[in-house]
Enzyme design. Structure first.
Site, PDB file in Angstrom:
ATOM      1  N   HIS A  67       0.819  -1.227  -0.092  1.00 12.02           N
ATOM      2  CA  HIS A  67      -0.231  -0.020  -0.031  1.00 12.02           C
ATOM      3  C   HIS A  67       0.795   1.123   0.335  1.00 12.02           C
ATOM      4  O   HIS A  67       1.870   1.183   0.703  1.00 12.02           O
ATOM      5  CB  HIS A  67      -0.913   0.124   1.246  1.00 12.02           C
ATOM      6  CG  HIS A  67      -1.867  -1.048   1.610  1.00 12.02           C
ATOM      7  ND1 HIS A  67      -1.390  -2.220   2.172  1.00 12.02           N
ATOM      8  CD2 HIS A  67      -3.066  -1.332   1.200  1.00 12.02           C
ATOM      9  CE1 HIS A  67      -2.249  -3.058   2.246  1.00 12.02           C
ATOM     10  NE2 HIS A  67      -3.375  -2.516   1.721  1.00 12.02           N
ATOM     11  N   ASP A  84       2.304   1.607   3.297  1.00 11.60           N
ATOM     12  CA  ASP A  84       3.438   0.671   3.829  1.00 11.60           C
ATOM     13  C   ASP A  84       4.901   1.057   3.667  1.00 11.60           C
ATOM     14  O   ASP A  84       5.636   0.890   4.274  1.00 11.60           O
ATOM     15  CB  ASP A  84       2.992  -0.620   3.131  1.00 11.60           C
ATOM     16  CG  ASP A  84       1.880  -1.211   3.313  1.00 11.60           C
ATOM     17  OD1 ASP A  84       1.150  -0.918   4.436  1.00 11.60           O
ATOM     18  OD2 ASP A  84       1.602  -2.241   2.561  1.00 11.60           O
ATOM     19  N   MET A 141       2.208  -5.906  -7.614  1.00  6.28           N
ATOM     20  CA  MET A 141       1.238  -5.272  -7.518  1.00  6.28           C
ATOM     21  C   MET A 141       1.282  -4.434  -6.497  1.00  6.28           C
ATOM     22  O   MET A 141       2.315  -4.304  -5.522  1.00  6.28           O
ATOM     23  CB  MET A 141       0.301  -6.442  -6.804  1.00  6.28           C
ATOM     24  CG  MET A 141      -1.339  -6.099  -6.427  1.00  6.28           C
ATOM     25  SD  MET A 141      -1.240  -5.522  -4.707  1.00  6.28           S
ATOM     26  CE  MET A 141      -1.748  -6.873  -3.848  1.00  6.28           C
ATOM     27  N   GLU A 179     -11.277  -6.549  -4.652  1.00  3.24           N
ATOM     28  CA  GLU A 179     -10.923  -7.417  -3.681  1.00  3.24           C
ATOM     29  C   GLU A 179     -12.468  -7.424  -2.469  1.00  3.24           C
ATOM     30  O   GLU A 179     -12.428  -6.715  -1.990  1.00  3.24           O
ATOM     31  CB  GLU A 179      -9.556  -7.416  -2.728  1.00  3.24           C
ATOM     32  CG  GLU A 179      -9.573  -8.552  -1.608  1.00  3.24           C
ATOM     33  CD  GLU A 179      -8.370  -8.410  -1.092  1.00  3.24           C
ATOM     34  OE1 GLU A 179      -7.458  -7.633  -1.377  1.00  3.24           O
ATOM     35  OE2 GLU A 179      -8.328  -9.018   0.171  1.00  3.24           O
ATOM     36  N   LYS A 231     -14.947  -8.535   0.442  1.00  2.00           N
ATOM     37  CA  LYS A 231     -14.980  -9.093   1.751  1.00  2.00           C
ATOM     38  C   LYS A 231     -16.174  -8.854   2.298  1.00  2.00           C
ATOM     39  O   LYS A 231     -16.769  -7.735   2.070  1.00  2.00           O
ATOM     40  CB  LYS A 231     -14.086  -8.175   2.390  1.00  2.00           C
ATOM     41  CG  LYS A 231     -13.598  -8.805   4.002  1.00  2.00           C
ATOM     42  CD  LYS A 231     -12.375  -8.215   4.593  1.00  2.00           C
ATOM     43  CE  LYS A 231     -12.137  -8.722   5.985  1.00  2.00           C
ATOM     44  NZ  LYS A 231     -11.202  -8.179   6.748  1.00  2.00           N
ATOM     45  N   GLU A 254      -9.897 -13.345  -1.958  1.00  2.00           N
ATOM     46  CA  GLU A 254      -9.025 -13.819  -0.573  1.00  2.00           C
ATOM     47  C   GLU A 254      -9.717 -14.978   0.035  1.00  2.00           C
ATOM     48  O   GLU A 254     -10.768 -14.956   0.255  1.00  2.00           O
ATOM     49  CB  GLU A 254      -8.949 -12.754   0.249  1.00  2.00           C
ATOM     50  CG  GLU A 254      -7.943 -13.216   1.583  1.00  2.00           C
ATOM     51  CD  GLU A 254      -7.695 -11.960   2.499  1.00  2.00           C
ATOM     52  OE1 GLU A 254      -7.149 -11.105   1.906  1.00  2.00           O
ATOM     53  OE2 GLU A 254      -7.964 -12.068   3.666  1.00  2.00           O
ATOM     54  N   HIS A 290     -11.715 -14.377   2.998  1.00  2.00           N
ATOM     55  CA  HIS A 290     -12.874 -13.404   2.890  1.00  2.00           C
ATOM     56  C   HIS A 290     -13.989 -14.199   2.490  1.00  2.00           C
ATOM     57  O   HIS A 290     -15.105 -14.240   3.037  1.00  2.00           O
ATOM     58  CB  HIS A 290     -12.594 -12.211   2.098  1.00  2.00           C
ATOM     59  CG  HIS A 290     -11.511 -11.376   2.414  1.00  2.00           C
ATOM     60  ND1 HIS A 290     -11.041 -10.400   1.778  1.00  2.00           N
ATOM     61  CD2 HIS A 290     -10.848 -11.425   3.807  1.00  2.00           C
ATOM     62  CE1 HIS A 290     -10.051  -9.663   2.234  1.00  2.00           C
ATOM     63  NE2 HIS A 290     -10.106 -10.406   3.733  1.00  2.00           N
ATOM     64  N   ASP A 331      -5.207 -13.669  -3.543  1.00  2.00           N
ATOM     65  CA  ASP A 331      -4.902 -13.590  -1.919  1.00  2.00           C
ATOM     66  C   ASP A 331      -5.124 -14.910  -1.131  1.00  2.00           C
ATOM     67  O   ASP A 331      -5.980 -15.319  -0.862  1.00  2.00           O
ATOM     68  CB  ASP A 331      -5.436 -12.465  -1.013  1.00  2.00           C
ATOM     69  CG  ASP A 331      -5.007 -10.961  -1.474  1.00  2.00           C
ATOM     70  OD1 ASP A 331      -3.888 -10.954  -2.106  1.00  2.00           O
ATOM     71  OD2 ASP A 331      -5.561 -10.043  -0.828  1.00  2.00           O
ATOM     72  N   ASP A 380     -11.453 -11.867  10.626  1.00  2.00           N
ATOM     73  CA  ASP A 380     -10.517 -12.122   9.449  1.00  2.00           C
ATOM     74  C   ASP A 380      -9.225 -12.574  10.050  1.00  2.00           C
ATOM     75  O   ASP A 380      -8.563 -11.685  10.400  1.00  2.00           O
ATOM     76  CB  ASP A 380     -10.325 -10.699   8.624  1.00  2.00           C
ATOM     77  CG  ASP A 380      -9.619 -11.053   7.448  1.00  2.00           C
ATOM     78  OD1 ASP A 380      -9.401 -12.179   6.803  1.00  2.00           O
ATOM     79  OD2 ASP A 380      -8.958  -9.901   6.946  1.00  2.00           O
ATOM     80  N   ASP A 406      -6.641 -14.162   8.479  1.00  2.00           N
ATOM     81  CA  ASP A 406      -5.423 -14.306   7.598  1.00  2.00           C
ATOM     82  C   ASP A 406      -4.300 -15.196   8.149  1.00  2.00           C
ATOM     83  O   ASP A 406      -3.051 -14.813   8.204  1.00  2.00           O
ATOM     84  CB  ASP A 406      -4.816 -12.889   7.695  1.00  2.00           C
ATOM     85  CG  ASP A 406      -5.740 -11.656   7.079  1.00  2.00           C
ATOM     86  OD1 ASP A 406      -6.576 -12.098   6.250  1.00  2.00           O
ATOM     87  OD2 ASP A 406      -5.532 -10.683   7.300  1.00  2.00           O
ATOM     88  N   ASP A 430      -1.733 -13.173   1.268  1.00  2.00           N
ATOM     89  CA  ASP A 430      -1.932 -12.145   2.359  1.00  2.00           C
ATOM     90  C   ASP A 430      -2.595 -12.501   3.570  1.00  2.00           C
ATOM     91  O   ASP A 430      -3.590 -12.703   3.995  1.00  2.00           O
ATOM     92  CB  ASP A 430      -3.252 -11.477   1.516  1.00  2.00           C
ATOM     93  CG  ASP A 430      -3.751 -10.304   2.431  1.00  2.00           C
ATOM     94  OD1 ASP A 430      -2.872  -9.710   3.376  1.00  2.00           O
ATOM     95  OD2 ASP A 430      -4.930  -9.614   2.214  1.00  2.00           O
TER      96      ASP A 430
HETATM   97  C1  GLT Z   1      -5.680  -5.346   4.362  1.00  2.00           C
HETATM   98  C2  GLT Z   1      -6.950  -6.345   4.006  1.00  2.00           C
HETATM   99  C3  GLT Z   1      -6.399  -7.130   3.041  1.00  2.00           C
HETATM  100  C4  GLT Z   1      -6.124  -6.508   1.756  1.00  2.00           C
HETATM  101  C5  GLT Z   1      -5.050  -5.727   1.796  1.00  2.00           C
HETATM  102  C6  GLT Z   1      -5.331  -4.804   0.485  1.00  2.00           C
HETATM  103  S1  GLT Z   1      -5.217  -4.762   3.152  1.00  2.00           S
HETATM  104  O1  GLT Z   1      -4.926  -6.093   5.086  1.00  2.00           O
HETATM  105  O2  GLT Z   1      -7.023  -7.274   5.205  1.00  2.00           O
HETATM  106  O3  GLT Z   1      -7.265  -8.291   2.447  1.00  2.00           O
HETATM  107  O4  GLT Z   1      -5.888  -7.487   0.707  1.00  2.00           O
HETATM  108  O5  GLT Z   1      -5.473  -3.609   0.621  1.00  2.00           O
HETATM  109 MN    MN Z   2      -6.338  -9.712   1.073  1.00  2.00          MN
HETATM  110 MN    MN Z   3      -7.993 -10.785   4.987  1.00  2.00          MN
END
Ligand code: GLT
Ligand code: MN
Ligand code: MN
Length: 403
Positions: A55, A58, A89, A182, A184, A218, A221, A246, A256, A258, A288
């Site tokens: 980003h 970042d 990206m 993306e 979510k 993702e 998500h 992702d 979430d 991750d 991600d």
């Molecule tokens: C954030 C989010 C991710 C996205 C990122 C891209 S930022 O961490 O949870 O799923 O992919 O903006």
């Molecule tokens: Mn993501």
């Molecule tokens: Mn996520």
């Protein structure tokens, strides 16, 4: 690849925000210090990654002076040049700053929407400076908790206008980004707009230049929404819209998480890898995800290594699955072919329609057939559990019966 050590040819990428995550969550402070961007680049290269994504903030903190920006860019560039890591990206942080508390492109405040466009154009400039070709839009704050503001239809129109605007900006500048939305379902907003891959695909069809837009699904998500990630990416592939991905993991119905790729749903991870590999998806395999809050720096790199290693192991399993004679026989038994009927059904003609209408089907027999999916799924499970050695795939076996 027998020892599952990644190389850049495997196209593994990580965001600066992933391995840079410090363990901070809504209930607790950081549990480990972050790393500088150049350190992340060097470390990822050492582990065999292909690229790194970011980003805008970042890399360049909000409020950095021009001199600080230049220094940061120089140091980052030097690390990329030294290591050969690429930046495939880039994306914009449109969620941390309180200015975006009610959305960026979908804020009810026209000034916020304009600022979001401005911030994104600068972030696109930054990404292009490092050669990024895909631009991700994660609309984390694009949503609501309460709908009394009455902006649901307006928000979609504002979102559309912004994406149309930015696509033209990209072309005007000669960046020629491919944009990836993306989805979510929620978090940080109560309800996020375009909550699933299907929603994003539907929305893309309403844009001025739909060919420039695809999705960045993702794993976590879709799983949060109670949906199947392999089903989502299959639909994206079918639509020619899988522009980026992702990879991570997630327990259904939770915040979430991750998690490290493959940490939770190994079978879905396996079918994800299978879809990517079989379909010829040529983009980055982007993780991600972040290390558990319990981890120190060493745990972070163990996490990153684990994501890539699991992918490569599953890729190996995909090849093994496709060659396994017993699995092939079970698949063949499952997928009944009938050349005559397929010729009649695949394309419409009035003759075909009439022939089908005249045809007698043994409805009861069709319903009585056992499909052998229990057997096939058990074979898959055993293959994943490592008890179907390669030897078992070498000698073709008897076709299985499902009785
Ligand atoms: C954030 C989010 C991710 C996205 C990122 C891209 S930022 O961490 O949870 O799923 O992919 O903006
Ligand atoms: Mn993501
Ligand atoms: Mn996520």
């Amino acid at each position: 690849m027998t020892d599952y050590t990644p190389t850049p040819a495997d196209k593994f990428t990580f965001g600066l925000w992933t391995v840079g995550q410090t363990g901070r969550d809504p209930f607790g402070e950081a549990t480990r210090p972050g790393f500088s961007a150049p350190h992340i680049v060097r470390k990822l290269a050492e582990l065999g990654a292909y690229g790194v994504d970011f980003h805008d903030n970042d890399l360049i903190p909000l409020g950095a002076s021009a001199a600080q920006r230049d220094q940061i860019v120089r140091d980052f560039r030097a690390a990329l040049d030294d290591t050969g890591l690429v930046v495939p990206m880039a994306t914009t942080n449109l969620f941390t700053d309180p200015a975006f508390k009610d959305g960026a492109f979908t804020s009810a405040d026209a000034r916020v929407r304009a600022y979001a466009l401005q911030k994104t154009m600068y972030a696109m400039d930054l990404g292009a400076e490092f050669g990024a070709q895909t631009y991700v839009f994660w609309g984390g704050r694009e949503g609501t908790e309460v709908d009394g503001g009455g902006k649901l239809l307006d928000a979609l129109a504002w979102f559309r206008d912004s994406l149309n605007f930015l696509a033209q900006y990209s072309q005007d500048q000669g960046y020629n980004y491919r944009f990836a939305l993306e989805p979510k379902p929620n978090e940080p907003r109560g309800d996020i707009f375009l909550p699933t891959v299907g929603s994003a695909l539907g929305f893309i069809a309403t844009l001025e230049q739909p060919e420039l837009f695809g999705v960045n699904p993702e794993f976590a998500h879709e799983t949060m929404a109670g949906l199947s990630f392999p089903h989502a990416i299959a639909q994206a592939i079918d639509a020619g819209k899988l522009f980026h991905i992702d990879l991570n993991d997630q327990k259904m119905g939770r915040f979430d998480q991750d998690l490290r790729f493959g940490a939770e749903n190994l079978k879905a991870a396996f079918f994800t890898v299978k879809l990517l590999e079989d379909s010829g998806y040529a983009g980055p395999r982007h993780f991600d995800a972040h290390a558990l809050r319990t981890e120190d720096a060493e745990g972070v790199w163990a996490f990153a290594r684990g994501c890539m290693r699991t992918y490569l192991i599953l890729k190996d399993k995909v090849a093994q699955w496709s060659e396994d004679a017993e699995i092939r026989a079970a698949l063949e038994a499952y997928r009944v072919q009938d050349a005559e009927l397929e010729a009649l059904s695949r394309t419409y003609s009035s003759t075909n329609a009439q022939a089908l209408k005249n045809r007698a089907f043994d409805r009861v027999a069709l319903g009585q057939r056992g499909l052998g999916l229990e057997h096939l799924d058990q074979l898959t499970a055993e293959l994943l559990l490592g008890v179907r050695g390669k030897a078992s795939t070498a000698a073709p076996r008897q076709m299985v019966t499902t009785a």
